[in-house]
Design a protein around this motif. Sequence first.
Motif, PDB file in Angstrom:
ATOM      1  N   PRO A 146       0.829  -1.226   0.000  1.00  0.00           N
ATOM      2  CA  PRO A 146       0.000   0.000   0.000  1.00  0.00           C
ATOM      3  C   PRO A 146       0.848   1.255   0.000  1.00  0.00           C
ATOM      4  O   PRO A 146       0.781   2.082   0.927  1.00  0.00           O
ATOM      5  CB  PRO A 146      -0.812  -0.146   1.288  1.00  0.00           C
ATOM      6  CG  PRO A 146       0.088  -0.900   2.213  1.00  0.00           C
ATOM      7  CD  PRO A 146       0.813  -1.896   1.333  1.00  0.00           C
ATOM      8  N   ILE A 147       1.649   1.436  -1.046  1.00  0.00           N
ATOM      9  CA  ILE A 147       2.542   2.583  -1.152  1.00  0.00           C
ATOM     10  C   ILE A 147       1.774   3.761  -1.741  1.00  0.00           C
ATOM     11  O   ILE A 147       1.207   3.667  -2.829  1.00  0.00           O
ATOM     12  CB  ILE A 147       3.760   2.249  -2.030  1.00  0.00           C
ATOM     13  CG1 ILE A 147       4.594   1.151  -1.357  1.00  0.00           C
ATOM     14  CG2 ILE A 147       4.614   3.483  -2.283  1.00  0.00           C
ATOM     15  CD1 ILE A 147       5.626   0.522  -2.247  1.00  0.00           C
ATOM     16  N   THR A 148       1.742   4.855  -1.028  1.00  0.00           N
ATOM     17  CA  THR A 148       0.998   6.031  -1.472  1.00  0.00           C
ATOM     18  C   THR A 148       1.887   7.075  -2.126  1.00  0.00           C
ATOM     19  O   THR A 148       1.418   7.879  -2.927  1.00  0.00           O
ATOM     20  CB  THR A 148       0.272   6.694  -0.284  1.00  0.00           C
ATOM     21  OG1 THR A 148       1.233   7.010   0.734  1.00  0.00           O
ATOM     22  CG2 THR A 148      -0.774   5.745   0.291  1.00  0.00           C
ATOM     23  N   THR A 149       3.182   7.093  -1.783  1.00  0.00           N
ATOM     24  CA  THR A 149       4.088   8.128  -2.284  1.00  0.00           C
ATOM     25  C   THR A 149       5.330   7.486  -2.883  1.00  0.00           C
ATOM     26  O   THR A 149       5.951   6.631  -2.255  1.00  0.00           O
ATOM     27  CB  THR A 149       4.504   9.083  -1.148  1.00  0.00           C
ATOM     28  OG1 THR A 149       3.342   9.657  -0.566  1.00  0.00           O
ATOM     29  CG2 THR A 149       5.392  10.196  -1.692  1.00  0.00           C
ATOM     30  N   LEU A 150       5.684   7.900  -4.087  1.00  0.00           N
ATOM     31  CA  LEU A 150       6.873   7.397  -4.771  1.00  0.00           C
ATOM     32  C   LEU A 150       7.813   8.558  -5.039  1.00  0.00           C
ATOM     33  O   LEU A 150       7.439   9.528  -5.695  1.00  0.00           O
ATOM     34  CB  LEU A 150       6.481   6.716  -6.086  1.00  0.00           C
ATOM     35  CG  LEU A 150       7.643   6.262  -6.984  1.00  0.00           C
ATOM     36  CD1 LEU A 150       8.503   5.229  -6.266  1.00  0.00           C
ATOM     37  CD2 LEU A 150       7.105   5.702  -8.296  1.00  0.00           C
ATOM     38  N   CYS A 151       9.030   8.456  -4.507  1.00  0.00           N
ATOM     39  CA  CYS A 151      10.030   9.521  -4.660  1.00  0.00           C
ATOM     40  C   CYS A 151      11.271   8.936  -5.330  1.00  0.00           C
ATOM     41  O   CYS A 151      11.933   8.070  -4.744  1.00  0.00           O
ATOM     42  CB  CYS A 151      10.374  10.118  -3.294  1.00  0.00           C
ATOM     43  SG  CYS A 151      11.642  11.404  -3.362  1.00  0.00           S
ATOM     44  N   CYS A 152      11.575   9.371  -6.548  1.00  0.00           N
ATOM     45  CA  CYS A 152      12.725   8.865  -7.297  1.00  0.00           C
ATOM     46  C   CYS A 152      13.336   9.993  -8.117  1.00  0.00           C
ATOM     47  O   CYS A 152      12.688  11.003  -8.382  1.00  0.00           O
ATOM     48  CB  CYS A 152      12.310   7.751  -8.261  1.00  0.00           C
ATOM     49  SG  CYS A 152      11.637   6.274  -7.515  1.00  0.00           S
ATOM     50  N   VAL A 153      14.572   9.786  -8.553  1.00  0.00           N
ATOM     51  CA  VAL A 153      15.180  10.716  -9.493  1.00  0.00           C
ATOM     52  C   VAL A 153      14.548  10.480 -10.867  1.00  0.00           C
ATOM     53  O   VAL A 153      14.029   9.397 -11.144  1.00  0.00           O
ATOM     54  CB  VAL A 153      16.707  10.530  -9.564  1.00  0.00           C
ATOM     55  CG1 VAL A 153      17.348  10.891  -8.234  1.00  0.00           C
ATOM     56  CG2 VAL A 153      17.065   9.106  -9.975  1.00  0.00           C
ATOM     57  N   PRO A 154      14.575  11.475 -11.762  1.00  0.00           N
ATOM     58  CA  PRO A 154      13.963  11.316 -13.087  1.00  0.00           C
ATOM     59  C   PRO A 154      14.463  10.120 -13.879  1.00  0.00           C
ATOM     60  O   PRO A 154      13.714   9.550 -14.676  1.00  0.00           O
ATOM     61  CB  PRO A 154      14.311  12.635 -13.784  1.00  0.00           C
ATOM     62  CG  PRO A 154      14.370  13.630 -12.677  1.00  0.00           C
ATOM     63  CD  PRO A 154      15.010  12.872 -11.528  1.00  0.00           C
TER      64      PRO A 154
END
Length: 353
Positions: free
Chosen positions: A81-89
Motif C-alpha cells: 500500500p505505497i501512497t508516495t513514490l520519490c525517485c530521481v527522473p
Amino acid sequence: MPLPPDQAAGVRQRQSARLVELQGTPPGGTYRAQLPEDKESRPAGHLLHQRNHRGPQDGRALPEQLRTGFCGQRKTLSTFPITTLCCVPTIFRLLVQEDLTRYQFQSLRHCLTGGEALNPGVREKWKRQTGVELYEGYGQSETVVICANPKGMKIKSGSMGKAVPPYDVQIVDDEGNVLPPGEEGNVAIRIRPTRPFCFFNCYLDNPEKTAASEQGDFYITGDRARMDKDGYFWFMGRNDDVINSSSYRIGPVEVESALAEHPAVLESAVVSSPDPIRGEVVKAFIVLTPDYSSHDPEALTRELQEHVKRVTAPYKYPRKNCQRRFLERSKGVNCEVRSGGNEVQPQEGPVDL
C-alpha cells in the motif's frame, strides 16, 4: 519536559511513518520491503524510495540488473500500500519504457522527483500510464527545496516550478543584478538584509568558498536557469557545464531533453568536447532502446542530429556522438561518430551504462 498533546501526537505520527526501500542486488537477486509485522501498527500509506543500482565491483549498473530491479519495483508498487513514490527522473525514464497500464498501483497517490531535470515527455508518459501526476522540485544540500510544483498549482512541463517560502529566488547576472523574465542567468537566493532561517550558515572550515558563493545580496547556487513572466523557473545546467561553442552558450539539459523525445533514445548525457575551431562542441552519450539496437549507426546518428536541430536550434546539435545498445546480454556494439559525421569506429565489447 513533556510535549503538549498536539505536538506529541505529531511526533508519534511522524515516527509511525514507514519507508519501503528497494535495495540494489546482484542480477537474479531479490528485493526486501521492510514492513511492520503487526498489521494494526502499519500506517495508511508508505513511501517507496529507490536507491541507485550498482554493479558488483566497479559501481556501474548492468543492463540485466536494471531490468531485474525495475521489474521488482513495479511489483512492489502493485503489492504494497505505497501512497508516495520519490525517485530521481532517471528511474521514471526507465519505468515508462514499458507499458505500465498492465500494473495496478491502487494505493499510489503522489509522485515526486528531483536531483536532475525532468524531461516533459517522461512526465506525460507517467501520467498517461498511471493516472498520477509527477511533481518536480529543485534544491541543494545548502538550501533544501527552493523551487517546487506543489499540489494545486498549474504545472508547466519542463519547469522546476516556482520559488517556495521562505526563499526569494531570482535570476541574476555575474554581478548580482536581477535579470528580467526570459533571460538566462544564475539561480540565486536573496540573503540580505535577512538570511532565510533554514539556510545553511557557511561551508565548514572554508571561508573562501563561503565568500565566493555570495554576490551582492545573493547566494549563488552555481546553477543556471531562466524565469518566465509567471514566475516559473526553467533549469539550463550547472555554470561549469554550459558549453561555449563558437560564442554560443548551450545548456546540456536542453539537448538531453530534445534527445529524450526521440524513440531511439533510452538515456542520454550531453557534455562539452574540445574542438580546434569552435573551442567546444556538443558531445552526446546515448543508450539506445531495444527497438533501435540494430539500426545503422551512421544513419541513426544523422537522424538524431537532425532531430535536435528541429527541436532546439541548428547550432545545438551533437557533433560528436557515442551510441550504446541496451541488449538482453551485457554485450553489444559501441560506436563513436566524430565531428564531420563520416568517421565511424565500431568496437565489440560490454555495454557500459
